[in-house]
Design a protein around this motif. Structure first.
Motif, mmCIF file in Angstrom:
data_model
loop_
_atom_site.group_PDB
_atom_site.id
_atom_site.type_symbol
_atom_site.label_atom_id
_atom_site.label_comp_id
_atom_site.label_asym_id
_atom_site.label_seq_id
_atom_site.Cartn_x
_atom_site.Cartn_y
_atom_site.Cartn_z
ATOM 1 N N ARG A 88 0.860 -1.191 0.000
ATOM 2 C CA ARG A 88 0.000 0.000 0.000
ATOM 3 C C ARG A 88 0.895 1.238 0.000
ATOM 4 N N CYS A 89 0.517 2.199 -0.816
ATOM 5 C CA CYS A 89 1.282 3.439 -0.931
ATOM 6 C C CYS A 89 1.269 4.197 0.395
ATOM 7 N N ILE A 96 0.097 -0.574 -4.373
ATOM 8 C CA ILE A 96 1.269 -0.396 -5.240
ATOM 9 C C ILE A 96 1.202 -1.538 -6.248
ATOM 10 N N THR A 109 5.893 3.778 -2.274
ATOM 11 C CA THR A 109 4.853 4.581 -2.922
ATOM 12 C C THR A 109 4.474 3.968 -4.268
ATOM 13 N N CYS A 110 3.264 4.279 -4.684
ATOM 14 C CA CYS A 110 2.826 3.863 -6.011
ATOM 15 C C CYS A 110 3.542 4.725 -7.046
ATOM 16 N N CYS A 113 2.434 8.490 -7.078
ATOM 17 C CA CYS A 113 2.963 9.315 -5.991
ATOM 18 C C CYS A 113 4.490 9.463 -6.075
#
Length: 115
Positions: A88-89, A96, A109-110, A113
């Motif tokens: 998860r971001c 992600i 981060t994804c 982001c």
């Protein structure tokens, strides 16, 4: 969360081993360069090899710092696995992508982001 990829903890542990080996190799390389610079009483300003040694020392120091940061990021990612937050971001909370995690297992981060 992560979908059908391999166990993230195992991936991160393997990545941690590789990163630790890289840090150790760069520390050895840095020590050799530092020893070479001090052994000959090298004067970076006047010795034609001095500038090269100074560059190599700075370059290796930068690579070592980056390798240590990567190792620290892996440790944080392992904490996220333990806490159930992996995949998860950290910024937006969205998943992600599996491709990003496969390429960068310590990603926090994804792609959106990160850019």
């Amino acid at each position: 969360m992560v979908g059908k990829m391999a166990d993230p903890r195992e991936l991160l542990l393997a990545e941690r081993v590789r990163a630790g080996q890289r840090v150790a190799a760069l520390e050895r390389e840095f020590a050799v360069i530092a020893e070479a610079a001090s052994a000959g009483g090298t004067d970076d300003e006047h010795d034609p090899e001095g500038a090269t040694l100074a560059f190599e020392r700075q370059h290796t120091a930068a690579l070592l710092e980056r390798a240590r940061e990567h190792l620290a990021a892996i440790e944080v990612a392992l904490e996220r696995v333990r806490d159930g937050r992996y995949g998860r971001c950290e910024r937006c909370g969205q998943p992600i992508g599996a491709d990003r995690l496969a390429a960068r297992p310590a990603a926090a981060t994804c792609i959106r982001c990160a850019s």
